[in-house]
Write a protein that holds these residues in place. Sequence first.
Motif, PDB file in Angstrom:
ATOM      1  N   PHE A  57       0.829  -1.203   0.000  1.00 48.54           N
ATOM      2  CA  PHE A  57       0.000   0.000   0.000  1.00 48.54           C
ATOM      3  C   PHE A  57       0.868   1.259   0.000  1.00 48.54           C
ATOM      4  CE2 PHE A  57      -2.329   3.394   2.180  1.00 48.54           C
ATOM      5  CZ  PHE A  57      -3.516   3.411   1.474  1.00 48.54           C
ATOM      6  N   TYR A  58       1.913   1.255   0.808  1.00 45.60           N
ATOM      7  CA  TYR A  58       2.766   2.448   0.915  1.00 45.60           C
ATOM      8  C   TYR A  58       3.861   2.477  -0.154  1.00 45.60           C
ATOM      9  CZ  TYR A  58       0.417   3.195   5.395  1.00 45.60           C
ATOM     10  OH  TYR A  58      -0.526   3.397   6.370  1.00 45.60           O
ATOM     11  N   GLY A  59       3.872   1.453  -1.017  1.00 43.78           N
ATOM     12  CA  GLY A  59       4.837   1.439  -2.117  1.00 43.78           C
ATOM     13  C   GLY A  59       6.278   1.303  -1.654  1.00 43.78           C
ATOM     14  N   ILE A  60       6.495   0.528  -0.611  1.00 49.44           N
ATOM     15  CA  ILE A  60       7.854   0.333  -0.087  1.00 49.44           C
ATOM     16  C   ILE A  60       8.266  -1.116  -0.342  1.00 49.44           C
ATOM     17  CG2 ILE A  60       9.247   0.241   2.038  1.00 49.44           C
ATOM     18  CD1 ILE A  60       7.364   2.580   3.026  1.00 49.44           C
ATOM     19  N   GLU A  61       9.489  -1.279  -0.857  1.00 51.04           N
ATOM     20  CA  GLU A  61       9.982  -2.610  -1.191  1.00 51.04           C
ATOM     21  C   GLU A  61      10.278  -3.407   0.083  1.00 51.04           C
ATOM     22  OE1 GLU A  61      13.556  -4.336  -3.972  1.00 51.04           O
ATOM     23  OE2 GLU A  61      13.004  -2.221  -4.177  1.00 51.04           O
ATOM     24  N   ILE A  62       9.901  -4.673   0.094  1.00 51.38           N
ATOM     25  CA  ILE A  62      10.167  -5.511   1.270  1.00 51.38           C
ATOM     26  C   ILE A  62      11.588  -6.064   1.174  1.00 51.38           C
ATOM     27  CG2 ILE A  62       9.373  -7.470   2.656  1.00 51.38           C
ATOM     28  CD1 ILE A  62       6.680  -7.263   1.374  1.00 51.38           C
ATOM     29  N   PRO A  63      12.444  -5.772   2.158  1.00 51.11           N
ATOM     30  CA  PRO A  63      13.795  -6.353   2.126  1.00 51.11           C
ATOM     31  C   PRO A  63      13.714  -7.883   2.127  1.00 51.11           C
ATOM     32  CG  PRO A  63      13.620  -4.632   3.807  1.00 51.11           C
ATOM     33  CD  PRO A  63      12.229  -4.906   3.323  1.00 51.11           C
ATOM     34  N   LYS A  64      14.670  -8.505   1.442  1.00 52.96           N
ATOM     35  CA  LYS A  64      14.660  -9.964   1.271  1.00 52.96           C
ATOM     36  C   LYS A  64      14.611 -10.708   2.618  1.00 52.96           C
ATOM     37  CE  LYS A  64      17.191 -13.589  -1.139  1.00 52.96           C
ATOM     38  NZ  LYS A  64      18.240 -13.967  -2.087  1.00 52.96           N
ATOM     39  N   ASN A  65      15.415 -10.244   3.582  1.00 51.35           N
ATOM     40  CA  ASN A  65      15.457 -10.975   4.859  1.00 51.35           C
ATOM     41  C   ASN A  65      14.152 -10.817   5.644  1.00 51.35           C
ATOM     42  OD1 ASN A  65      15.956  -8.283   5.396  1.00 51.35           O
ATOM     43  ND2 ASN A  65      17.635  -8.656   6.845  1.00 51.35           N
ATOM     44  N   ILE A  66      13.565  -9.632   5.557  1.00 50.94           N
ATOM     45  CA  ILE A  66      12.278  -9.422   6.239  1.00 50.94           C
ATOM     46  C   ILE A  66      11.171 -10.237   5.552  1.00 50.94           C
ATOM     47  CG2 ILE A  66      10.469  -7.689   6.681  1.00 50.94           C
ATOM     48  CD1 ILE A  66      12.676  -5.768   7.544  1.00 50.94           C
ATOM     49  N   ALA A  67      11.240 -10.336   4.237  1.00 49.33           N
ATOM     50  CA  ALA A  67      10.262 -11.177   3.518  1.00 49.33           C
ATOM     51  C   ALA A  67      10.349 -12.621   4.014  1.00 49.33           C
ATOM     52  CB  ALA A  67      10.518 -11.106   2.013  1.00 49.33           C
ATOM     53  N   GLY A  68      11.574 -13.110   4.217  1.00 50.10           N
ATOM     54  CA  GLY A  68      11.752 -14.468   4.738  1.00 50.10           C
ATOM     55  C   GLY A  68      11.156 -14.627   6.129  1.00 50.10           C
ATOM     56  N   GLY A  69      11.375 -13.619   6.968  1.00 47.57           N
ATOM     57  CA  GLY A  69      10.826 -13.653   8.328  1.00 47.57           C
ATOM     58  C   GLY A  69       9.306 -13.637   8.322  1.00 47.57           C
ATOM     59  N   LEU A  70       8.730 -12.752   7.504  1.00 55.20           N
ATOM     60  CA  LEU A  70       7.266 -12.662   7.433  1.00 55.20           C
ATOM     61  C   LEU A  70       6.668 -13.971   6.903  1.00 55.20           C
ATOM     62  CD1 LEU A  70       6.871  -9.018   6.006  1.00 55.20           C
ATOM     63  CD2 LEU A  70       6.315  -9.772   8.334  1.00 55.20           C
ATOM     64  N   LEU A  71       7.332 -14.526   5.912  1.00 52.18           N
ATOM     65  CA  LEU A  71       6.904 -15.809   5.347  1.00 52.18           C
ATOM     66  C   LEU A  71       6.815 -16.875   6.444  1.00 52.18           C
ATOM     67  CD1 LEU A  71       6.610 -17.924   3.042  1.00 52.18           C
ATOM     68  CD2 LEU A  71       9.077 -17.828   2.759  1.00 52.18           C
ATOM     69  N   CYS A  72       7.868 -16.975   7.271  1.00 47.59           N
ATOM     70  CA  CYS A  72       7.873 -17.967   8.354  1.00 47.59           C
ATOM     71  C   CYS A  72       6.810 -17.651   9.403  1.00 47.59           C
ATOM     72  CB  CYS A  72       9.247 -18.030   9.013  1.00 47.59           C
ATOM     73  SG  CYS A  72      10.466 -18.856   7.980  1.00 47.59           S
ATOM     74  N   ALA A  73       6.595 -16.358   9.676  1.00 48.11           N
ATOM     75  CA  ALA A  73       5.566 -15.980  10.650  1.00 48.11           C
ATOM     76  C   ALA A  73       4.205 -16.502  10.195  1.00 48.11           C
ATOM     77  CB  ALA A  73       5.530 -14.458  10.813  1.00 48.11           C
TER      78      ALA A  73
END
Lengths: 305, 305
Positions: free
Chosen positions: B126-142
Motif C-alpha cells: 500500500f505504501y509502495g515500499i519494497e520488502i527487504p529480502k530478509n524481512i520477507a523471509g521472516g514474514l513468510l515464516c511468521a
Amino acid sequence: MAALVVGHKNPDTDTIVSAIAVADLMSKRGVEAKAVAQGPAVPETLFVLDKFGLSQPEVVSGVAGQKVILVDHSDLAQAPADLKDAEVIAIVDHHKLGDVTTSSPLLMWVWPAGCTGTVIKAMYDFYGIEIPKNIAGGLLCAILSDTVIFKSPTTTEDDKKAVEALAKIAGVSDVQALGMEMFKVKSAVDGVPAKELVFRDYKDFDMNGKKVGIGQLEMIDISMLDKVKGDLAAEIAAVKADGRHSVFLLLTDIMKEGSEMLICSEDAGIVEKAFGVKGDKSVWLPKVMSRKKDVVPKFEAAFKG
Amino acid sequence: MAALVVGHKNPDTDTIVSAIAVADLMSKRGVEAKAVAQGPAVPETLFVLDKFGLSQPEVVSGVAGQKVILVDHSDLAQAPADLKDAEVIAIVDHHKLGDVTTSSPLLMWVWPAGCTGTVIKAMYDFYGIEIPKNIAGGLLCAILSDTVIFKSPTTTEDDKKAVEALAKIAGVSDVQALGMEMFKVKSAVDGVPAKELVFRDYKDFDMNGKKVGIGQLEMIDISMLDKVKGDLAAEIAAVKADGRHSVFLLLTDIMKEGSEMLICSEDAGIVEKAFGVKGDKSVWLPKVMSRKKDVVPKFEAAFKG
C-alpha cells in the motif's frame, strides 16, 4: 442478512456519508451491507444528500443479533446501546481508539486523518473498486465538513489529496465554494429550537469516571447566535442536570478561526485548568476549531489530575 | 526518540518478526521506529532469525513515556504493564479487538487474517515500499507458523497469497519444506523445563471477570510429549494457583490435526460446556488447531452463560 453499517449518535455528515459509502464498498466486496443511522440527518447532511442524489439511511433503534460495521467511532458511548449483543465485523474510523471490543478477529481501517471519508477513499483504491460519482460527492463534503474546509488542525495531507481526487470523480470544479455553501446551510439557526442546536453535534465522554458532554456548532459567523445564546446556556444546564458532571458547547467561528465555549460544570476551575483562560459562563478560545484535537485531549488531561 | 514497536508477552515468531518489519516500514515512511520485545525469542523464532539473518529485538521491561506501536495484540493483558503511560500511535494486528484505548487518533491496520505478517505484507504494498529480502523471509515464516502451514482454520486466502509473494522475494522455493523444518525445531522438547514449555506460547484472558490462561504447544507429533505430560500437568496447576480461575494447555498435533487439552480449572464442567466433550484432566479435541479461532470464542461463550 445484510450487515448494518452504522455511525455514531447525533449523526453528522461524515457519519451518514461514511455509512452509505462503506455499505456500497463492502457489498461490492461480497459482504452484503446496508447503511443505517442512529438518528435523522441534520440540515447540512440533508443538503449534501440532496445535492448528490443520495438517500438518507434508515434510522434504527438497535442492532442486537446483527452483524455490524461501525463507522466514524469506536466508543461504546457513541454506539448503539445494544452493541454488546451484535457482532462487530469491521470498524472504519479516524478518532482515538475507544472501548469497543470484539470476540472475533475483524477488519479495521483507522487513520489519524481529518475525516473517515479520507480513509474510505483509500479503501476504494486499495480494493480496486470504482467510487460512484454520487458517493464521491458525499465523501468530498464529509471531508470539507470535518476539516472545516481545511481550517481545522485535524486536517492532514491525506485529506487534501482525497478531496482533490474526489472532486474530479464527482465533477466538482470549485471545492471552496461548495464548502461555503454547505457551511451556510449549517449556519442557519433561525427558528431552530435551542435543544436541537445543542444536540446537533454532541458527544458524551467518560473523563476519569465523570460524564462530560461536549457539543459544537460550526458557523460562518457566530454573531448569528447572539440572540439565542441565553437559550443555549439554559439548555446545556438542563443537559448537565441529567446526570452529567459538565456540559460544554463550542460555538466555532469559521471565519474568525476560534471558538466561544459555553460552560456548565460542577468544577468552576476546570476550563482554566484545561485552557489557561478564566471564564465563568463562557470563554473565547482563539484557534480552537476542533473538538477532537483542540478540546477533548485538554479536558481529558485536566480531569485526570 | 524512536517509537518502540512491540508485540505481545511470551513473544512468538509472528510477534518478533512483525516488530522488526513494522519498525523497518515505519522508519522508511519517516516515522523513526525500533523493534523491541517483551521477552527473548523462543527456539522456533531463533531458527527463523538465524535463517534469514535478522537480529533479535532488544528485550525491554517498560515503555513509559515513549511512543509505541503495538503489533500482534490489542489487549492490555498482553501489552507492557506501563502502556497507560505511553502514547500508542499505531496498531497492526490480526486478533479480536482488545481493550487498549488511546487519547489521540492513531493508525490501525487490523485484518481478520491468519497472521500479522499478512497485514504487514499489504502495508508494504500500500505504501509502495519494497520488502527487504530478509524481512520477507521472516514474514513468510511468521505466516507459516501462525497458520500451521495453512492447516489452521484461521488461514485465509490473503495468507496464502502473501506467502506466495513473500517466498518469491525471499528466494524460498519449497515453502512446505521450510515450514516443516521450522516446526521440527518447535517440536524439540528434550531437556526443556516444563515451565518453559507451558509459557512458550501462553496468554492470559479476562473471561467474564475470571482470569484464564491458555497455553499451546504445536508439535509434529504430540506423542513426543508423553514422558513430560505429568510435569506439564503439575506446571499448569502451579500457574492456576497463582491467581487464576483456569489454566488450559493445548498440545496440538499438526499431522493428526487436533489438540489434546490439559485441564486445570475451578469449574469441573467448563470444558464440557465449551466443547461438548467430557474430560477431567485432559480431552482430545479433533480438528481443534487454533487457540484464537477454535478455543477462545468457545470458552468466552461458556464463561458468559
